[in-house]
Design an enzyme around this catalytic site. Structure first.
Site, short mmCIF file in Angstrom:
data_model
loop_
_atom_site.label_atom_id
_atom_site.label_comp_id
_atom_site.label_asym_id
_atom_site.label_seq_id
_atom_site.Cartn_x
_atom_site.Cartn_y
_atom_site.Cartn_z
CG HIS A 230 -0.33 0.17 2.53
ND1 HIS A 230 0.00 -0.89 3.34
CD2 HIS A 230 0.05 1.29 3.21
CE1 HIS A 230 0.53 -0.43 4.46
NE2 HIS A 230 0.57 0.89 4.41
CG ASP A 258 -0.08 -4.17 2.62
OD1 ASP A 258 0.43 -3.52 1.67
OD2 ASP A 258 -0.34 -3.66 3.73
N GLY A 338 3.45 5.60 9.32
CA GLY A 338 4.86 5.71 8.94
C GLY A 338 5.63 4.44 9.19
CB SER A 340 3.16 1.16 6.32
OG SER A 340 1.86 1.08 6.82
CB SER A 355 0.09 -5.07 6.67
OG SER A 355 -1.07 -4.69 5.95
#
Length: 386
Positions: A230, A258, A338, A340, A355
């Protein structure tokens, strides 16, 4: 000057992209401390993080790390020994042993083989194959936003469907639950909030950017690094902490999955390190052996840095507002926007990339990661290991 800039860049990101030192003796380190290895005692910072996040004493943390590594090593043997009677496995924190579920119709010889691996045996009604098939049927049902996620729970020997607490009376949620129950053994539980991804808008001085999104690097692979899907679409350019060009997304999938991988060039290169952010020594990555449910696990991210927790579930389907993501692992580790794409690691074994989740690192919450081995297999990548 080029080497100085790149070394600093490596120290600024979650996974060091700075390069080896001039003498070639080891990776750049954020705190110039040696990276921990399996043969060395756990670092003081790692033990402190486990004490803080898991409520353990130093001695308990040391004992748990040793027991978890043993459980991790025994899991493949125990699964093979159980054969078609295998009902799942998990690490029991109280006994500090691996527990393996076998179906009640398993022959006594099969049970003896499982016990011979050093695992505790628990008898259950349903095999992992039956539960996985039920979950797969649920995966084909369109889920409303009031349904948070669903996964196979080997301890409860059922498929657990998680519903957002204040949405459980919604008609569409009730319809989903009814259809899920028809798919197989299902238990419904409630959670405090719906999951969300942990990308963030541009913030100066942090790991990498694509467009106006900041995310965290996961693990080095030969030719680049893996991260969350993402965070960027295939072809999107990636900039480092200083705005310099790193590379571009070569593959990306979200939702449904993801995960993504980014090629590295323009003077950047990869090393097998995860930043400890001064809490622990930077961690060398030596492999990607999968940690069982119940084991401790830690996460490194560009917003909240280093936090630890426990593996709660595997192969969970998470229902984000953008769509469902499959084959995720749920943890009790906190995270915030942030983080991720950042690294989940157990000891020196890569586990996956961050994720999303719910909550934060002030009040707590849960976070999911996409398993790293799935990403490597999907794109034909090789993990960069020490």
């Amino acid at each position: 000057m080029r080497r100085i800039r790149l070394t600093y860049a490596g120290l600024a990101v979650l996974l060091v992209l700075g390069g080896w030192t001039a003498s070639g003796t080891g990776p750049a380190s954020a705190n110039d401390a040696p990276a921990a290895t399996d043969d060395a005692p756990a670092s003081a910072g790692l033990l402190q993080a486990m004490q803080r996040d898991l409520g353990l004493s130093k001695q308990q943390a040391e004992a748990r790390l040793a027991a978890e590594r043993t459980a991790m090593d025994r899991t493949p043997q125990a699964r093979k020994a159980a054969g078609s009677a295998y009902g799942g496995a998990w690490f029991d924190a109280e006994s500090e042993r691996l527990t393996v579920a076998v179906t009640s119709d398993a022959p006594p010889a099969t049970v003896r083989k499982v016990r011979a691996t050093g695992a505790t045996v628990r008898t259950v009604a349903h095999s992992a194959r039956v539960l996985d098939a039920a979950k797969a049927r649920i995966d084909r049902i369109s889920a409303p936003t009031g349904v948070s996620s669903w996964h196979v729970d080997p301890v409860a020997n059922t498929v657990v469907v998680n519903v957002v607490r204040d949405r459980q009376a919604d008609n569409d949620v009730r319809r989903f639950v009814s259809r899920a129950r028809a798919a197989g053994p299902v238990t419904v539980e409630t959670v405090a909030a719906a999951p969300r991804t942990f990308a963030a808008g541009t913030v100066g001085g942090d790991p990498y950017y694509t467009g106006n999104v900041r995310c965290s690097i996961g693990f080095s692979v030969h030719g680049g690094f893996v991260t969350a899907g993402h965070c960027g679409q295939a072809g999107a350019g990636v900039r480092g902490w200083d705005g310099s060009y790193i590379g571009s997304f070569q593959g990306s999938s979200f939702p449904d999955n993801d995960y993504a991988w980014v090629s590295v060039g323009s003077g950047w290169w990869t090393v097998p390190v995860v930043l400890g952010w001064g809490t622990v020594p930077d961690r060398l990555v030596r492999g990607s052996a999968e940690a069982p449910v119940g084991t401790s696990i830690c996460r490194s991210g560009s917003t909240t840095h280093w936090h630890c927790g426990t593996v709660l579930a595997k192969n969970e389907t998470v229902n984000y507002s953008q769509g469902a993501v499959h084959q995720m692992t749920k943890t009790s580790v906190c995270a915030e926007p942030g983080d991720s794409g950042g690294s989940f690691i157990s000891g020196d074994q890569a586990q996956g990339v961050t994720s999303g989740g719910w909550g934060n690192c002030s009040g707590g919450g849960e976070t999911w990661f996409q398993p790293v081995n799935e990403i490597l297999n999907r794109y034909g990548l090789t993990l960069h290991t020490a």
